[in-house]
Design a protein around this motif. Structure first.
Motif, PDB file in Angstrom:
ATOM      1  N   GLN A   4     -14.658   8.361 -32.515  1.00 57.04           N
ATOM      2  CA  GLN A   4     -13.955   7.202 -32.872  1.00 57.04           C
ATOM      3  C   GLN A   4     -12.881   6.737 -31.801  1.00 57.04           C
ATOM      4  N   TRP A   5     -13.173   5.522 -31.520  1.00 54.56           N
ATOM      5  CA  TRP A   5     -12.025   4.912 -30.474  1.00 54.56           C
ATOM      6  C   TRP A   5     -11.859   3.346 -30.438  1.00 54.56           C
ATOM      7  N   PHE A   6     -10.897   3.085 -30.924  1.00 54.73           N
ATOM      8  CA  PHE A   6     -11.102   1.540 -31.323  1.00 54.73           C
ATOM      9  C   PHE A   6      -9.462   1.087 -31.116  1.00 54.73           C
ATOM     10  N   PRO A   7      -8.925   0.932 -29.881  1.00 57.35           N
ATOM     11  CA  PRO A   7      -7.584   0.583 -29.642  1.00 57.35           C
ATOM     12  C   PRO A   7      -7.120  -0.636 -30.340  1.00 57.35           C
ATOM     13  N   GLY A   8      -5.813  -0.856 -30.648  1.00 53.14           N
ATOM     14  CA  GLY A   8      -5.338  -2.090 -30.943  1.00 53.14           C
ATOM     15  C   GLY A   8      -5.688  -3.401 -30.326  1.00 53.14           C
ATOM     16  N   HIS A   9      -5.633  -3.296 -29.158  1.00 59.21           N
ATOM     17  CA  HIS A   9      -5.786  -4.596 -28.212  1.00 59.21           C
ATOM     18  C   HIS A   9      -7.180  -4.779 -28.220  1.00 59.21           C
ATOM     19  N   MET A  10      -8.253  -3.827 -28.579  1.00 61.62           N
ATOM     20  CA  MET A  10      -9.499  -4.239 -28.764  1.00 61.62           C
ATOM     21  C   MET A  10      -9.818  -4.882 -30.001  1.00 61.62           C
ATOM     22  N   ALA A  11      -9.192  -4.721 -31.250  1.00 59.82           N
ATOM     23  CA  ALA A  11      -9.294  -5.486 -32.266  1.00 59.82           C
ATOM     24  C   ALA A  11      -8.841  -6.486 -32.018  1.00 59.82           C
ATOM     25  N   LYS A  12      -7.709  -6.844 -31.501  1.00 58.22           N
ATOM     26  CA  LYS A  12      -7.202  -8.059 -31.174  1.00 58.22           C
ATOM     27  C   LYS A  12      -8.139  -9.093 -30.318  1.00 58.22           C
ATOM     28  N   ALA A  13      -8.677  -8.472 -29.183  1.00 64.89           N
ATOM     29  CA  ALA A  13      -9.495  -8.979 -28.486  1.00 64.89           C
ATOM     30  C   ALA A  13     -10.793  -9.553 -29.267  1.00 64.89           C
ATOM     31  N   ARG A  14     -11.164  -8.954 -30.243  1.00 64.54           N
ATOM     32  CA  ARG A  14     -12.480  -9.388 -30.876  1.00 64.54           C
ATOM     33  C   ARG A  14     -11.907 -10.631 -31.759  1.00 64.54           C
ATOM     34  N   ARG A  15     -10.878 -10.504 -32.305  1.00 66.89           N
ATOM     35  CA  ARG A  15     -10.471 -11.890 -33.097  1.00 66.89           C
ATOM     36  C   ARG A  15     -10.382 -12.928 -32.363  1.00 66.89           C
ATOM     37  N   GLU A  16      -9.750 -12.686 -31.060  1.00 62.05           N
ATOM     38  CA  GLU A  16      -9.493 -13.722 -30.099  1.00 62.05           C
ATOM     39  C   GLU A  16     -10.904 -14.330 -29.684  1.00 62.05           C
ATOM     40  N   VAL A  17     -12.073 -13.381 -29.394  1.00 64.82           N
ATOM     41  CA  VAL A  17     -13.182 -13.847 -28.854  1.00 64.82           C
ATOM     42  C   VAL A  17     -13.826 -14.813 -30.065  1.00 64.82           C
ATOM     43  N   SER A  18     -13.741 -14.369 -31.203  1.00 60.81           N
ATOM     44  CA  SER A  18     -14.362 -15.385 -32.321  1.00 60.81           C
ATOM     45  C   SER A  18     -13.766 -16.591 -32.378  1.00 60.81           C
ATOM     46  N   GLU A  19     -12.382 -16.462 -32.252  1.00 58.01           N
ATOM     47  CA  GLU A  19     -11.600 -18.092 -32.229  1.00 58.01           C
ATOM     48  C   GLU A  19     -12.033 -18.808 -31.067  1.00 58.01           C
ATOM     49  N   LYS A  20     -12.484 -18.297 -29.898  1.00 63.10           N
ATOM     50  CA  LYS A  20     -12.619 -19.192 -28.924  1.00 63.10           C
ATOM     51  C   LYS A  20     -14.116 -19.460 -28.471  1.00 63.10           C
ATOM     52  N   LEU A  21     -15.105 -19.034 -29.158  1.00 61.03           N
ATOM     53  CA  LEU A  21     -16.438 -19.359 -29.221  1.00 61.03           C
ATOM     54  C   LEU A  21     -16.622 -20.726 -29.242  1.00 61.03           C
ATOM     55  N   LYS A  22     -15.969 -21.474 -30.028  1.00 64.01           N
ATOM     56  CA  LYS A  22     -16.135 -22.986 -30.154  1.00 64.01           C
ATOM     57  C   LYS A  22     -16.067 -23.537 -28.865  1.00 64.01           C
ATOM     58  N   PHE A  23     -15.381 -23.099 -28.060  1.00 62.66           N
ATOM     59  CA  PHE A  23     -14.930 -23.706 -26.835  1.00 62.66           C
ATOM     60  C   PHE A  23     -15.943 -23.650 -25.700  1.00 62.66           C
ATOM     61  N   VAL A  24     -16.792 -22.779 -25.676  1.00 60.86           N
ATOM     62  CA  VAL A  24     -17.723 -22.302 -24.588  1.00 60.86           C
ATOM     63  C   VAL A  24     -19.302 -22.917 -25.113  1.00 60.86           C
ATOM     64  N   ASP A  25     -20.022 -23.054 -24.022  1.00 63.45           N
ATOM     65  CA  ASP A  25     -21.584 -23.410 -24.088  1.00 63.45           C
ATOM     66  C   ASP A  25     -22.308 -22.243 -24.430  1.00 63.45           C
ATOM     67  N   ILE A  26     -21.939 -21.260 -23.510  1.00 64.59           N
ATOM     68  CA  ILE A  26     -22.954 -20.035 -23.582  1.00 64.59           C
ATOM     69  C   ILE A  26     -22.073 -18.626 -23.174  1.00 64.59           C
TER      70      ILE A  26
END
Length: 282
Positions: A4-26
């Motif tokens: 098990q290894w899921f640092p806090g910054h990775m959980a935050k990054a996952r949320r930010e990726v989900s939020e930013k997907l709408k701005f990219v084409d691919i």
């Protein structure tokens, strides 16, 4: 035992990726050609959903070319556009924009019909740590625009990077998944430097390395450590002891384990692929 290894910054990054997907084409999914399955984040399908995707099998120059060809064909059969590349190679990197345009052909055609002025392709780079994201970005730009390092966690935040008039990239930190259910996946990722060494015992990693090379790359192992054919039939702990003695480490197996792992990462054992296509059904 699962890891098990899921640092806090990775959980935050996952949320930010989900939020930013709408701005990219691919989405560019960057994976390690030596670990075409183990270096894929199983959460990525859930995160990316229906967004167009191009799989980039990076570090192809370090991987077994026969295995790479098999994996490229496998991904294509699964319906994924895919490129095998070396992030440090101009020839490899130049394939990315034409491949992206092919994936986005329908969208580009629709925009043309509507009279929408062509603009740069907006892409997001996703992948686990240490698959070469920063190296790829720097090579695209022709200068250092992102930090690089042969260790996980170098990229800490998101940043937009523009490459000429045809491509804009949103770089992101490497995102791992919460737990490795298969211990072999954790060992493979640790051997290639995708997760921190202190998550696993070095001797366990070294024994796994010897097991894989004895099975699939025996000649490379024999040549590097001056082994005989009979040596490869020894039990793995005995083989580790033998290599330790040959290197003058006596019974310092931890030092021998460190050496084995380091030389693997430095490419001194030659090209290799740890995810074997022939074992896919398993």
């Amino acid at each position: 035992m699962s890891i098990q290894w899921f640092p806090g910054h990775m959980a935050k990054a996952r949320r930010e990726v989900s939020e930013k997907l709408k701005f990219v084409d691919i989405v560019f999914e960057l994976i390690d050609a030596r670990l075409p399955l183990s270096s894929r984040n199983p959460m990525l399908d859930q995160i990316v959903q229906q967004k167009p995707r191009l799989i980039l099998l990076n570090k192809a120059d370090l991987a077994d070319p026969n295995q790479t060809n098999l994996w490229v064909n496998y991904f294509r059969e699964q319906g994924y556009p895919v490129l095998a590349l070396t992030a440090k190679s101009d020839k490899s990197v130049k394939q990315i924009i034409p491949a992206s345009k092919k994936v986005l052909a329908e969208k580009i055609a629709r925009d043309n019909e509507r009279g929408i002025k062509p603009r740069a392709i907006r892409a997001m780079v996703l992948g686990i740590p240490n698959v070469g994201k920063s190296t790829l970005l720097n090579h695209l730009a022709g200068k250092k625009v992102a930090s690089t390092g042969n260790r996980p966690g170098v990229t800490k935040g998101q940043q937009w990077l523009r490459f000429g008039s045809q491509l804009e990239l949103l770089d992101t930190p490497g995102i791992l998944w919460p737990k490795f259910e298969d211990p072999a996946v954790g060992k493979k990722l640790a051997l290639t430097g995708a997760i921190k060494d202190d998550l696993l015992h070095l001797d366990d990693l070294a024994l796994y390395e010897l097991e894989m090379f004895s099975r699939f790359y025996p000649e490379q192992l024999k040549e590097r450590y001056k082994l005989t054919e009979d040596d490869l039939f020894k039990e793995l702990p005995e083989l580790l002891m033998l290599i330790s003695e040959k290197r003058g480490f006596r019974d310092d197996y931890e030092r021998a384990s460190e050496m084995l792992i380091l030389e693997l990462r430095q490419g001194k054992l030659g090209r290799y692929t740890l995810d074997r296509f022939e074992e896919l059904s398993e």
